[in-house]
Every structure is written in structure tokens, then in C-alpha cells.
Design a protein around this motif. Structure first.
Motif, PDB file in Angstrom:
ATOM      1  N   PRO A 175       0.857  -1.112   0.113  1.00 36.63           N
ATOM      2  CA  PRO A 175      -0.065  -0.021   0.011  1.00 36.63           C
ATOM      3  C   PRO A 175       0.847   1.395   0.049  1.00 36.63           C
ATOM      4  O   PRO A 175       1.889   1.342   0.608  1.00 36.63           O
ATOM      5  N   LEU A 176       0.478   2.270  -0.919  1.00 36.06           N
ATOM      6  CA  LEU A 176       1.461   3.353  -0.956  1.00 36.06           C
ATOM      7  C   LEU A 176       2.743   3.435  -1.389  1.00 36.06           C
ATOM      8  O   LEU A 176       3.595   4.375  -1.168  1.00 36.06           O
ATOM      9  N   LEU A 177       2.984   2.305  -2.100  1.00 35.62           N
ATOM     10  CA  LEU A 177       4.550   2.177  -2.601  1.00 35.62           C
ATOM     11  C   LEU A 177       4.251   1.398  -3.916  1.00 35.62           C
ATOM     12  O   LEU A 177       3.425   0.731  -4.015  1.00 35.62           O
ATOM     13  N   ASP A 178       5.087   1.941  -4.708  1.00 34.03           N
ATOM     14  CA  ASP A 178       5.015   1.518  -6.187  1.00 34.03           C
ATOM     15  C   ASP A 178       6.402   0.694  -6.379  1.00 34.03           C
ATOM     16  O   ASP A 178       7.358   1.237  -6.304  1.00 34.03           O
ATOM     17  N   VAL A 179       6.138  -0.790  -6.508  1.00 33.52           N
ATOM     18  CA  VAL A 179       7.305  -1.516  -6.690  1.00 33.52           C
ATOM     19  C   VAL A 179       7.215  -2.396  -8.123  1.00 33.52           C
ATOM     20  O   VAL A 179       6.245  -2.964  -8.355  1.00 33.52           O
ATOM     21  N   ALA A 180       8.204  -2.386  -8.721  1.00 27.20           N
ATOM     22  CA  ALA A 180       8.499  -3.207  -9.793  1.00 27.20           C
ATOM     23  C   ALA A 180       9.870  -3.860  -9.935  1.00 27.20           C
ATOM     24  O   ALA A 180      10.778  -3.462  -9.326  1.00 27.20           O
ATOM     25  N   ALA A 181       9.868  -5.009 -10.567  1.00 26.31           N
ATOM     26  CA  ALA A 181      11.331  -5.640 -10.815  1.00 26.31           C
ATOM     27  C   ALA A 181      11.299  -6.505 -11.880  1.00 26.31           C
ATOM     28  O   ALA A 181      10.323  -6.931 -12.452  1.00 26.31           O
ATOM     29  N   ALA A 182      12.641  -6.724 -12.225  1.00 32.42           N
ATOM     30  CA  ALA A 182      12.786  -7.653 -13.589  1.00 32.42           C
ATOM     31  C   ALA A 182      14.072  -8.559 -13.458  1.00 32.42           C
ATOM     32  O   ALA A 182      15.094  -7.962 -12.642  1.00 32.42           O
ATOM     33  N   TYR A 183      13.919  -9.632 -14.090  1.00 33.42           N
ATOM     34  CA  TYR A 183      15.084 -10.301 -13.845  1.00 33.42           C
ATOM     35  C   TYR A 183      15.235 -11.067 -15.262  1.00 33.42           C
ATOM     36  O   TYR A 183      14.310 -11.672 -15.812  1.00 33.42           O
ATOM     37  N   ARG A 184      16.515 -10.976 -15.869  1.00 31.05           N
ATOM     38  CA  ARG A 184      16.715 -11.522 -17.342  1.00 31.05           C
ATOM     39  C   ARG A 184      17.907 -12.369 -17.034  1.00 31.05           C
ATOM     40  O   ARG A 184      19.088 -11.985 -16.696  1.00 31.05           O
ATOM     41  N   PRO A 185      17.966 -13.739 -17.151  1.00 28.23           N
ATOM     42  CA  PRO A 185      19.324 -14.515 -16.784  1.00 28.23           C
ATOM     43  C   PRO A 185      19.917 -14.422 -18.091  1.00 28.23           C
ATOM     44  O   PRO A 185      19.573 -14.295 -19.244  1.00 28.23           O
ATOM     45  N   ALA A 186      21.235 -14.741 -17.826  1.00 27.34           N
ATOM     46  CA  ALA A 186      22.274 -14.771 -18.958  1.00 27.34           C
ATOM     47  C   ALA A 186      22.017 -15.712 -20.001  1.00 27.34           C
ATOM     48  O   ALA A 186      21.363 -16.926 -19.598  1.00 27.34           O
ATOM     49  N   GLY A 187      22.385 -15.591 -21.147  1.00 29.46           N
ATOM     50  CA  GLY A 187      22.292 -16.548 -22.323  1.00 29.46           C
ATOM     51  C   GLY A 187      21.103 -17.201 -22.675  1.00 29.46           C
ATOM     52  O   GLY A 187      20.226 -16.398 -22.480  1.00 29.46           O
ATOM     53  N   ASP A 188      20.826 -18.666 -22.703  1.00 32.38           N
ATOM     54  CA  ASP A 188      19.472 -19.110 -22.818  1.00 32.38           C
ATOM     55  C   ASP A 188      18.682 -19.317 -21.722  1.00 32.38           C
ATOM     56  O   ASP A 188      17.568 -19.790 -21.514  1.00 32.38           O
ATOM     57  N   GLY A 189      19.381 -18.712 -20.458  1.00 32.60           N
ATOM     58  CA  GLY A 189      18.598 -18.759 -19.404  1.00 32.60           C
ATOM     59  C   GLY A 189      18.476 -20.055 -18.644  1.00 32.60           C
ATOM     60  O   GLY A 189      17.543 -20.300 -17.923  1.00 32.60           O
ATOM     61  N   MET A 190      19.121 -21.076 -19.064  1.00 37.10           N
ATOM     62  CA  MET A 190      18.941 -22.483 -18.616  1.00 37.10           C
ATOM     63  C   MET A 190      20.054 -22.834 -17.474  1.00 37.10           C
ATOM     64  O   MET A 190      19.898 -23.776 -16.870  1.00 37.10           O
ATOM     65  N   GLU A 191      20.724 -21.747 -17.075  1.00 37.00           N
ATOM     66  CA  GLU A 191      21.503 -22.087 -16.257  1.00 37.00           C
ATOM     67  C   GLU A 191      21.257 -21.229 -14.865  1.00 37.00           C
ATOM     68  O   GLU A 191      20.896 -19.908 -15.312  1.00 37.00           O
ATOM     69  N   VAL A 192      21.300 -21.674 -13.528  1.00 38.72           N
ATOM     70  CA  VAL A 192      20.767 -20.822 -12.538  1.00 38.72           C
ATOM     71  C   VAL A 192      21.851 -19.796 -12.240  1.00 38.72           C
ATOM     72  O   VAL A 192      22.974 -20.008 -12.156  1.00 38.72           O
ATOM     73  N   GLY A 193      21.537 -18.400 -12.341  1.00 34.77           N
ATOM     74  CA  GLY A 193      22.496 -17.310 -12.204  1.00 34.77           C
ATOM     75  C   GLY A 193      22.615 -17.094 -10.726  1.00 34.77           C
ATOM     76  O   GLY A 193      22.063 -17.752  -9.806  1.00 34.77           O
TER      77      GLY A 193
END
Lengths: 394, 269
Positions: A175-193
Motif C-alpha cells: 500500500p502506498l508504494l510503487d514496486v516493480a522488478a525484472a530479472y533476465r538470466p544470461a544466455g539461454d537462461g537454462m543455467e541458474v545465475g
């Protein structure tokens, strides 16, 4: 007799015994000749023994295709026969012969089609090799390949699951806070970063936002990432000050059996009668940027030492009263160290993209990620995590 | 992507000729028509193509959902007809492509002038009184055969089919792709081909149809050809002396002669 004359006698004996007829009949492979339509006109003793039929039951009475399994017949008619007619020769076709007692004999077949001077098909010659062991081996190989593929798929799915567990896909609604986030794994994204972020409550109107980056990749890094993320939560409930939480993380990581270190930026957000009050601390992490009005974004949170390296680190804190319209941007070095050939994305590009997207957390996060990915031609070499927290205008 | 690229379309003959589209069957590619198609290129606009996954087609055009039924392959044919703006089409389909042609004709009958079905079968699996020639387990056995053969091909990349140095005229344009298909696609295509029941569609075909039936065809026995003739209103059947499933390869002259009168005759001739 001398040794030489004995050897010579054996040589002559073998030569005489293995005349062309014996060579044909008892060759260690089956020989067949058929009409261009496939009717068997001749076959050797080896083949007759394999099949379990007398010459009288075979020659002129049956076609090669009659000796195949039903599936093999379709394969013969749709692949083998056309290929033979086009190329006059086929090689290593895998088929199963059905013996007179119903048992199957896996074979490999080579065949040639002979033509007369006018190019008319005259005779098909086949050499048939017993491939029982080879087929068994190939099946094992095939099963092993399938097993490897499914193991790889399981590993990928595990990586994806871990990735989802380690990175909160959507931050909570506050409430009363605007939060956003994004995550993009490296490469093909198949390895846990190693990048992570988290936003969680520690009381009523009392929140912690954290972003971090464990060095390295793979399962080992993922273990440390999980440790850090959960330890932050545990420490944050009993320690109000970001610097105490960072000290705790440092101690836990030093005691953990790993050489890995990590960077962390931590914000404690409290709501009071005047709005939101933020206390920031960092450990080896790029400083969060305060985006206020039309001012140039301002780094805040100091520059504390890496987590998991030093015995007695000391962290500094910065306090900020957040005003309506303010945004705090947290990011990992996958943003500023994004590379295109030898070019670094760098701070200037980040500041430029922030400039045009000051209106909301979601807009800012989306713009930063898109710009970094564009810069790297959509192929991130390192994980990218971005978290923005803003106080909406009334 | 262009249908012409996706399906490796090759066109010959006069541009203003009546279109004659040849579709190969399960197993090989458009080179199957090498002895037959040129005989029509004097007066027809001859169009050859590869089914998706076969020969020189673009593998990325294969869609497991679209191509899970023969209708998907029929839609591919229609895509080619649309792109090349072909109308009044004589469609020649071998084996499973005879049914693919029938499905395309049922969807857009106005595009077609005549259908030639070489060795057609609307259903390969026996069904109560209908004799298709195969049991369901035979098809599983076929999938096994495919697997055994593709294993050797894909693992060793050895040419399973040699071109003949004594007949260089065969070698040049025939790539090693002949009779090769991506193993996963081949498996799915074998399932679609041999487990489809297209019998209900036959009665809906309205274009004049010729069934070319071989003697002694293991894949499509004479009784099956007769079934197709009886099921398609107004169709006729010519029985060839040629044996086997591929008369266009084993007896091209007889095949051409049997087709010529029908395709060159008037409507319904």
C-alpha cells in the motif's frame, strides 16, 4: 615335412576347398539375387540356414519383401525400393527378417541394381549381414541417448524451478508504494545465475527490499544465493539497521564452506505519518540511485565492502526521506557491465535511460532492461536484475 | 516465409500452361517424379514440392500441432496453390499425398480440375469388414524400422544411399536428402499417414478423379484402390501391370500413358 611345405599345403588345400561355389554358398553373409520386382531367383546356403527354408520353398516362390516384418515391408516399399531404383544401390538398411519358425533376425542389407546396356533393370543383388549384436548395441545407444535427453530436460526444468524459487517473479503489492522488478538470466537462461532480489515485510508498514549478486553461476552459486536470500529474511526480522544485516550476512557467508562472495544492496522502508523513510546500506554493490524530480539521479547507500571476504567489515548507512514522485532504482552489475563487443553499457547510458522514464517503477524497470538488452543485441552475457521502488504522487 | 521456400517448390513448363501439381508420398521427396513429371512439362505448368520435413523443405516450417493431422499437410498444399495463384489444377498425389490432395480438394474444390491418385489408401489399418492391409501393431513395427534406420544415419552421418558413379546423370541434383527426413518428423508423419482414417472424406470429393492401381502393391492392395474408386463419386480406376508401390519409378512409361489420356482429356473425360 618342413614348416614351409606344411604351410604351403594348407594354403593350397584352402584354395581348392574354397572354390567359387563354396565361397558363394558358405560365405559369412547371406547372398540373394532377385528380379527387379523382388522375386528371389537365387540365394546361398547361409541365407537359407538363417531363414530355415529349403531352396525349393524360396526360389521363384517368394519375394525378399515377403521375408520382412509388416513394418519392415512398409519401410521397404516407401524408402528402400525407391532409393534402390533411383540410385541403383542402397547400403546399410536395417531390417528384420522373419524366419520360418517366426523368430526375427535383425539384419543390415546392402543391395545393388544391375541394368543392361539399354538401362533396363535386370537383377537386384543383396548382401545380408546378421546384425543381432549390433542392433542390440544400437538400441542401448538409442536408450542412452533418450535417457541423456530426458536427464538434460530434467536438469533444465530444475534450473527453471530453482530460478523461479530464487527470484521472486513479481514483487508484492505494498500500500502506498510503487514496486516493480525484472530479472533476465544470461544466455539461454537454462543455467541458474547468481542475481537475486526480494521484497518482504518485517512489520506493519515496515519493509525490506534487497538486491544481490553471488559471484559465479551454476548449482554451487545457486546454493549460496538461496543461503543469502533466506538469511537476509531471518536477520532482518531481528535487526533494524541494514548495516547489522549486512554484517550478519558477511559472517554467515564466511562460515559457509565456499569461496564465493556476494554483493548486496539493502533498503529498510518504514512508513510513518509523513510518508516513507528509507535507510540504505550496501556491501560491494552498485549504489542504489535516487531519482527525484528532474534532478540527476543520485547514488545513495555508500560503498561498503564485499560480503563474504573480510573478517570485520564496517558498513555505512544512508537515510532518505522519500517524497511523492521519488524513485529508488536498484540494479546488479549485469546492467552497467553489459557488453557489446568491447563496449561497456556503463553509467552514462543508464542515467540517460532513467531520464526519460521517471513516471513509475514499472516504466523505469522495463525501460532499463529493454535498453541494456538492446545494447547487447538481446544476448545478455550476465544476469540482469532491476528493482525500483517509488512513492506515488498523491 | 514463402511457401515456395518452405516446401522447396520447383516449377517447369510453360507459364501459361494448366497447372499440374505433383505430390510425393511418405518416405521420399519430389525426385520420385523425375521420370514422370518431365513428360507433362511440354504443355503443363509442372509444379513439384517437398512435403514439410522431407527433401529440401524447411524443417522450421514443421509445426507439431498443424501437422498432427493430414489436414495440416492439405493446408500446406493450399498455401502453395494460393501463393502461386494456381487454379484449374491437375493434382497428382502418390500414396498418402493422394489423400492429402483429396482433403485439399474438399476444402477448396474450385481450385481443382482433376485428381490423379497413385496407389491411394484412405485407411491402412483393417477395420471390421474393411481390409486396409495392416494391423495397428504393424505400424508400431514400422516406427521401430524407422528408428533403426535413422539411428545409423544420424549418428554416423554416413550416406545410407550411394549415388551411382556409373550413372552420373542421376547424381548431380539428387542430394543425400533423398528418402531422408528428420527422425522426429518422420515418426510423426508415419503416425499421421498410417493411423489416419480418411474414408469419410472420399464421398465429398467432387473433382474428376483417376485412381492408378498397381498389381501386387503391398501398401495399397487392389481392393483398397477399388474402395477408393467406389467411394469417390464418378471416379475411375486404371490397373497397371507395374508391381509394387511406386509405378512412377518402376514403370514410368506405363504410368505416363495411363495418366495422359485422363489429364489431357476434357472435364470428366
Amino acid at each position: 615335412m618342413t614348416h614351409e611345405s606344411l604351410a604351403r599345403e594348407a594354403f593350397l588345400e584352402a584354395l581348392v576347398y574354397d572354390d567359387p561355389v563354396q565361397l558363394y554358398e558358405r560365405a559369412p553373409c547371406g547372398f540373394l539375387s532377385t528380379t527387379p520386382d523382388g522375386v528371389i531367383v537365387k540365394c546361398n546356403a547361409t541365407f537359407r540356414t538363417w531363414i530355415g527354408l529349403e531352396a525349393g520353398d524360396i526360389v521363384g516362390r517368394i519375394s525378399f519383401v515377403d521375408l520382412l516384418t509388416p513394418g519392415g515391408r512398409i519401410y521397404h516399399e516407401t524408402h528402400y525400393a525407391p532409393a534402390l531404383k533411383i540410385h541403383d544401390s542402397v547400403r546399410e538398411i536395417a531390417l528384420d527378417l522373419v524366419r520360418s519358425d517366426g523368430r526375427r533376425l535383425p539384419v543390415l542389407v546392402n543391395a545393388t541394381l544391375d541394368r543392361d546396356a539399354e538401362g533396363r533393370a535386370r537383377v537386384i543383388r543383396l548382401a545380408v549381414f546378421d546384425a543381432t549384436e549390433r542392433r542390440r548395441y544400437e538400441r542401448e545407444l538409442l536408450r542412452a541417448k533418450e535417457a541423456a535427453e530426458s536427464a538434460e530436460e530434467r536438469a533444465r526444468s530444475l534450473a527453471r524451478t530453482l530460478q523461479r524459487t530464487l527470484i521472486s517473479p513479481t514483487p508484492p503489492t505494498i500500500p502506498l508504494l510503487d514496486v516493480a522488478a525484472a530479472y533476465r538470466p544470461a544466455g539461454d537462461g537454462m543455467e541458474v545465475g547468481g542475481d537475486f532480489y526480494d521484497v518482504f515485510p518485517v512489520g506493519n508498514g515496515d519493509w525490506v527490499a534487497v538486491i544481490g549478486d553471488v559471484c559465479g553461476k551454476g548449482v554451487d552459486a545457486a546454493v549460496v544465493t538461496a543461503l543469502m536470500r533466506h538469511t537476509v529474511r531471518a536477520l532482518a526480522v531481528s535487526h533494524d539497521d541494514p548495516s547489522r544485516v549486512l554484517e550478519g550476512l558477511n559472517e554467515v557467508l564466511l562460515l559457509h564452506e565456499t569461496d564465493r562472495f556476494c554483493t548486496v544492496a539493502l533498503i529498510r522502508l518504514r512508513r510513518d505519518d509523513d510518508g516513507w523513510y528509507a535507510v540504505l546500506g550496501t556491501g560491494g554493490h552498485p549504489s542504489p540511485l535516487l531519482v527525484r524530480g528532474s534532478d540527476a539521479p543520485e547514488p545513495c547507500g555508500g560503498d561498503g565492502p564485499l560480503i563474504g571476504v573480510f573478517e570485520h567489515p564496517s558498513f555505512v548507512e544512508t537515510s532518505v526521506r522519500l517524497l511523492p514522485g521519488d524513485l529508488l532504482l536498484l540494479y546488479t552489475d549485469g546492467v552497467t557491465e553489459g557488453r557489446r563487443d568491447s563496449d561497456l553499457y556503463g553509467d552514462d547510458r543508464l542515467l540517460a535511460v532513467i531520464d526519460g522514464h521517471r513516471d513509475s517503477a514499472a516504466d523505469l524497470v522495463e525501460a532499463v532492461v529493454a535498453d541494456v538488452l538492446d545494447f547487447q543485441r538481446q544476448e545478455a552475457r550476465d544476469d540482469i536484475a532491476v528493482l525500483a521502488i517509488g512513492v506515488p504522487l498523491p | 516465409m514463402d511457401a515456395a521456400v518452405k516446401f522447396n517448390v520447383t516449377v517447369s513448363g510453360p507459364a501459361d500452361g494448366q497447372p499440374m501439381v505433383f505430390a510425393h508420398g511418405f518416405g521420399c521427396d519430389q525426385h520420385m517424379w523425375r521420370h514422370v513429371a518431365p513428360a507433362f512439362a511440354d504443355d503443363f505448368r509442372v509444379v513439384l514440392f517437398d512435403l514439410v520435413g522431407a527433401g529440401g523443405s524447411d524443417l522450421s516450417a514443421y509445426d507439431p500441432v498443424r501437422h498432427a493431422t493430414l489436414q495440416g499437410y492439405a493446408d500446406d498444399v493450399l498455401e502453395i496453390l494460393h501463393e502461386l495463384d494456381l487454379r484449374d489444377v491437375v493434382f497428382v498425389g502418390h500414396s498418402v499425398s493422394a489423400m492429402i490432395g483429396a482433403l485439399a480438394e474438399v476444402a477448396e474444390p474450385d481450385r481443382f480440375a482433376k485428381l490423379v491418385m497413385v496407389g491411394p489408401s484412405p485407411r491402412y489399418i483393417d477395420d471390421t469388414s474393411y481390409v486396409g492391409g495392416f494391423a495397428e501393431e504393424d505400424i508400431l513395427d514400422l516406427l521401430d524400422s524407422l528408428e533403426s534406420n535413422y539411428l545409423g544415419w544420424s549418428a554416423a552421418m554416413a550416406p545410407a544411399i550411394m549415388s551411382n558413379p556409373d550413372r552420373p546423370e542421376l547424381g548431380e541434383e539428387l542430394t543425400e536428402s533423398f528418402c531422408r527426413m528428420d527422425p522426429a518428423v518422420a515418426r510423426q508423419f508415419a503416425r499421421v499417414t498410417f493411423l489416419t482414417d480418411a474414408r469419410p472424406e472420399l464421398a465429398r470429393v467432387t473433382t474428376p478423379t483417376l485412381v492408378l492401381q498397381c498389381t501386387d502393391d503391398l501398401i495399397a492392395p487392389v481392393a483398397v484402390g477399388a474402395y477408393v474408386r467406389d467411394a469417390i463419386p464418378g471416379s475411375r480406376m486404371t490397373t497397371l501391370e507395374a508391381t509394387g508401390h511406386c509405378p512412377h519409378l518402376s514403370a514410368p512409361d506405363e504410368t505416363i500413358a495411363a495418366m495422359a489420356a485422363f489429364v489431357r482429356g476434357g472435364p470428366g473425360e
